[in-house]
Design a protein around this motif. Structure first.
Motif, mmCIF file in Angstrom:
data_model
loop_
_atom_site.group_PDB
_atom_site.id
_atom_site.type_symbol
_atom_site.label_atom_id
_atom_site.label_comp_id
_atom_site.label_asym_id
_atom_site.label_seq_id
_atom_site.Cartn_x
_atom_site.Cartn_y
_atom_site.Cartn_z
ATOM 1 N N ALA A 294 0.016 2.424 7.317
ATOM 2 C CA ALA A 294 -0.080 2.101 8.731
ATOM 3 C C ALA A 294 -0.045 0.713 8.924
ATOM 4 N N GLY A 295 -0.314 -0.250 8.280
ATOM 5 C CA GLY A 295 -0.316 -1.613 8.182
ATOM 6 C C GLY A 295 1.130 -2.205 8.196
ATOM 7 N N ILE A 296 2.047 -1.472 7.408
ATOM 8 C CA ILE A 296 3.251 -1.876 7.199
ATOM 9 C C ILE A 296 4.109 -1.576 8.295
ATOM 10 N N MET A 297 3.682 -0.266 8.981
ATOM 11 C CA MET A 297 4.411 -0.001 10.194
ATOM 12 C C MET A 297 4.218 -1.077 11.392
ATOM 13 N N GLU A 298 3.002 -1.467 11.318
ATOM 14 C CA GLU A 298 2.564 -2.457 12.221
ATOM 15 C C GLU A 298 3.277 -3.822 12.034
ATOM 16 N N GLY A 299 3.971 -4.003 10.846
ATOM 17 C CA GLY A 299 4.732 -5.528 10.589
ATOM 18 C C GLY A 299 4.044 -6.169 9.525
ATOM 19 N N GLY A 300 3.322 -5.621 8.677
ATOM 20 C CA GLY A 300 2.606 -6.315 7.584
ATOM 21 C C GLY A 300 3.717 -6.457 6.596
ATOM 22 N N ARG A 301 3.959 -7.741 6.091
ATOM 23 C CA ARG A 301 4.861 -7.881 4.861
ATOM 24 C C ARG A 301 4.281 -8.886 3.892
ATOM 25 N N THR A 302 3.158 -9.248 4.000
ATOM 26 C CA THR A 302 2.840 -10.250 3.033
ATOM 27 C C THR A 302 1.403 -10.083 2.679
ATOM 28 N N GLY A 303 0.671 -10.765 1.603
ATOM 29 C CA GLY A 303 -0.688 -10.584 1.245
ATOM 30 C C GLY A 303 -1.672 -10.937 2.039
ATOM 31 N N LEU A 304 -1.418 -11.617 3.290
ATOM 32 C CA LEU A 304 -2.325 -11.942 4.165
ATOM 33 C C LEU A 304 -2.693 -10.683 4.923
ATOM 34 N N THR A 305 -2.058 -9.485 4.905
ATOM 35 C CA THR A 305 -2.400 -8.354 5.276
ATOM 36 C C THR A 305 -3.536 -7.844 4.585
ATOM 37 N N ALA A 306 -3.506 -7.903 3.392
ATOM 38 C CA ALA A 306 -4.493 -7.452 2.139
ATOM 39 C C ALA A 306 -5.724 -8.267 2.217
ATOM 40 N N VAL A 307 -5.541 -9.586 2.720
ATOM 41 C CA VAL A 307 -6.869 -10.548 2.741
ATOM 42 C C VAL A 307 -7.736 -9.948 4.145
ATOM 43 N N VAL A 308 -7.055 -9.655 5.032
ATOM 44 C CA VAL A 308 -7.465 -9.341 6.302
ATOM 45 C C VAL A 308 -8.435 -7.882 6.177
ATOM 46 N N ILE B 294 -2.448 -10.080 10.632
ATOM 47 C CA ILE B 294 -3.810 -9.718 11.144
ATOM 48 C C ILE B 294 -3.739 -8.336 11.596
ATOM 49 N N ILE B 295 -2.971 -7.963 12.607
ATOM 50 C CA ILE B 295 -3.240 -6.666 13.319
ATOM 51 C C ILE B 295 -2.709 -5.620 12.228
ATOM 52 N N ALA B 296 -1.811 -5.793 11.396
ATOM 53 C CA ALA B 296 -1.726 -4.964 10.094
ATOM 54 C C ALA B 296 -2.822 -4.799 9.326
ATOM 55 N N GLY B 297 -3.471 -5.842 8.920
ATOM 56 C CA GLY B 297 -4.572 -5.936 8.128
ATOM 57 C C GLY B 297 -5.741 -4.874 8.913
ATOM 58 N N VAL B 298 -5.916 -4.969 10.203
ATOM 59 C CA VAL B 298 -6.943 -4.187 10.955
ATOM 60 C C VAL B 298 -6.537 -2.767 10.949
ATOM 61 N N THR B 299 -5.160 -2.444 11.258
ATOM 62 C CA THR B 299 -4.749 -1.061 11.314
ATOM 63 C C THR B 299 -4.944 -0.443 9.815
ATOM 64 N N THR B 300 -4.724 -1.128 8.774
ATOM 65 C CA THR B 300 -4.714 -0.542 7.549
ATOM 66 C C THR B 300 -6.261 -0.447 7.037
ATOM 67 N N PHE B 301 -7.168 -1.314 7.592
ATOM 68 C CA PHE B 301 -8.512 -0.875 7.483
ATOM 69 C C PHE B 301 -9.032 0.310 8.140
ATOM 70 N N LEU B 302 -8.779 0.388 9.250
ATOM 71 C CA LEU B 302 -9.223 1.379 10.162
ATOM 72 C C LEU B 302 -8.801 2.726 9.252
ATOM 73 N N THR B 303 -7.574 2.825 8.890
ATOM 74 C CA THR B 303 -7.167 4.284 8.277
ATOM 75 C C THR B 303 -7.832 4.491 6.914
ATOM 76 N N MET B 304 -8.286 3.622 6.310
ATOM 77 C CA MET B 304 -8.679 3.595 4.887
ATOM 78 C C MET B 304 -10.231 3.409 4.831
#
Length: 444
Positions: free
Chosen positions: A321-335, A18-28
């Protein structure tokens, strides 16, 4: 969650995803503001503040979000990777400023070209023919293309801000640095640069919003306030507006546009997926597992995006950015998709953002896209020349297509007369000959 995405099996946790998804979202998330501000230029008579402007800007914004959501959901659920997708920077500028405004192709026909490009991408992915496409294009041209697009969109940003202006004697010149739009754009650029240097997530988005607020100050007066939250805009002005005009489809220009969209989308996706996969540790023996699924997310997203009314959708490097926060699955993308959907309610804010606030984002993204030139062997003249031609001709001819074509033509010629003809794949020669024929006889 575990059954769908294998969160624990991939060494992650739901909280981390979830944190990874939020981080990716903020950067894009900046693309929600920037993409409509670019695409709106293709609508004749859509001047800021007009009803036509508000209708189409809102529609382009919704198309941007929905195109991103569909592609990213496919990436998340089908490919199970933490990669986000959205309309690509550079290709949106090519769509608006080169295809529509310079070449005179109607925006609805241009959307048809994007749709067709997506179908070709799907076909090549499903059949496995993408390997032949990779061999046909010299690696140095691939590297120079990304950087050349960076120069192109940075130039557009400089023009949009008024930092660079037209000049009858020298073609271009430095604008008036005391102009309110120029001052706001320069301040916005430094805000983005400093925040990025400090590695603060969402630096570009923060810079855009800060520039908008600064532009609202009485001494500048470049920001016109339309509100922050509102109802979801009507997408009907752009939805299903692709025009498969038989007369247009019969022209070489149309297919050159299709090829350019495909070329940039394909190799941008290839490079981005490889880079992201390497950083996340997904690569196995030099290959990306489920690679075809990841490519399909991009390809399907492109065609679906065209149906909604936006330019080519591609995988975003900001996913790192999300990967750096630990995102490793499609759940990050869904967030990311859930947060993108929330942006549907912020159309008044998007229209409030002036060109002086989005221009710094274009310039800064252009800078980020220059990184591939470090991988070019500048000591080898047979590599440096086609790279330089590709880089230079994109901004100078205001066309990504011209840069690609001239780079591919230059490569085999220089190699041939340098005694290195064996380094040129036979498919490259075919491409070069076709480009010569197009530029000399068919270009309109």
């Amino acid at each position: 969650m575990e059954k769908l995405f294998g969160v624990r099996a991939n060494g992650s946790t739901i909280r981390r995803e979830i944190i990874a998804g939020v981080t990716t979202f903020l950067t894009m998330a900046y693309i929600v503001f920037v993409n409509p501000s670019i695409l709106i230029n293709v609508i004749p008579g859509a001047t800021p503040g007009s009803t036509l402007y508000q209708q189409f800007f809102g529609a382009f914004m919704v198309a941007t979000i929905l195109g991103s959501v569909v592609a990213t959901l496919i990436m998340g659920f089908y490919a199970n990777y933490p990669f986000a997708l959205a309309p690509g920077m550079g290709l949106n500028a090519y769509f608006a400023f080169t295809v529509c405004l310079k070449m005179g192709i109607d925006w609805r026909v241009a959307l048809a070209a994007v749709f067709v490009e997506g179908l070709i991408f799907i076909l090549l992915t499903v059949t496995g023919a993408r390997a032949y496409v990779i061999k046909a294009v010299p690696n140095v041209v691939k590297l120079a293309t990304g950087a050349g697009i960076g120069l192109f969109i940075a130039f557009i940003g400089l023009r949009s801000a008024g930092i660079v202006v037209s000049d009858p004697a020298t073609a271009v010149s430095l604008g008036h640095l005391t102009d309110p739009n120029v001052v706001v754009a320069i301040i916005g650029f430094f805000i983005i640069a400093i925040l990025s240097a400090l590695k603060i997530p969402g630096a570009i988005l923060i810079g855009i919003l800060a520039s908008t607020l600064i532009g609202a100050l009485p001494i500048f007066g470049v920001t016109k306030y339309y509100g922050i939250v509102g109802k979801i805009p009507d997408i009907s002005p752009t939805f299903m507006k692709m025009d498969f005009n038989l007369q247009a489809l019969a022209t070489a220009s149309f297919w050159m546009v299709v090829f350019t969209f495909f070329f940039v989308d394909f190799f941008d996706t290839l490079g981005t997926l490889t880079g992201l996969a390497e950083s996340a540790g997904f690569m196995k023996n030099g290959d990306l597992p489920r690679a075809s699924r990841a490519y399909l997310a991009d390809a399907i997203g492109t065609s679906v995006g065209a149906v909604f009314g936006t330019s080519t959708v591609t995988t975003y490097i900001e996913s790192s950015a999300g990967i750096m926060e630990g995102g490793r699955t499609g759940l990050t993308a869904v967030v990311v998709t859930l947060l993108m959907l929330l942006m549907l309610f912020f159309s008044p804010l998007a229209m409030t953002v002036p060109a002086a606030a989005t221009a710094p984002a274009l310039i800064f993204v252009g800078i980020l896209m220059m990184k591939p030139i470090t991988k070019i062997n500048w000591d080898d003249v047979t590599e440096a020349i086609p790279a330089f031609v590709t880089l230079l001709m994109m901004p100078l001819t205001y066309s990504i297509a011209n840069g690609i074509a001239l780079g591919i033509i230059t490569y085999p010629v220089v190699k041939l007369f340098s005694g290195k003809a064996k380094q040129v794949h036979w498919l490259t020669w075919i491409l070069a000959i076709l480009f010569v024929f197009y530029l000399v006889f068919l270009r309109e």
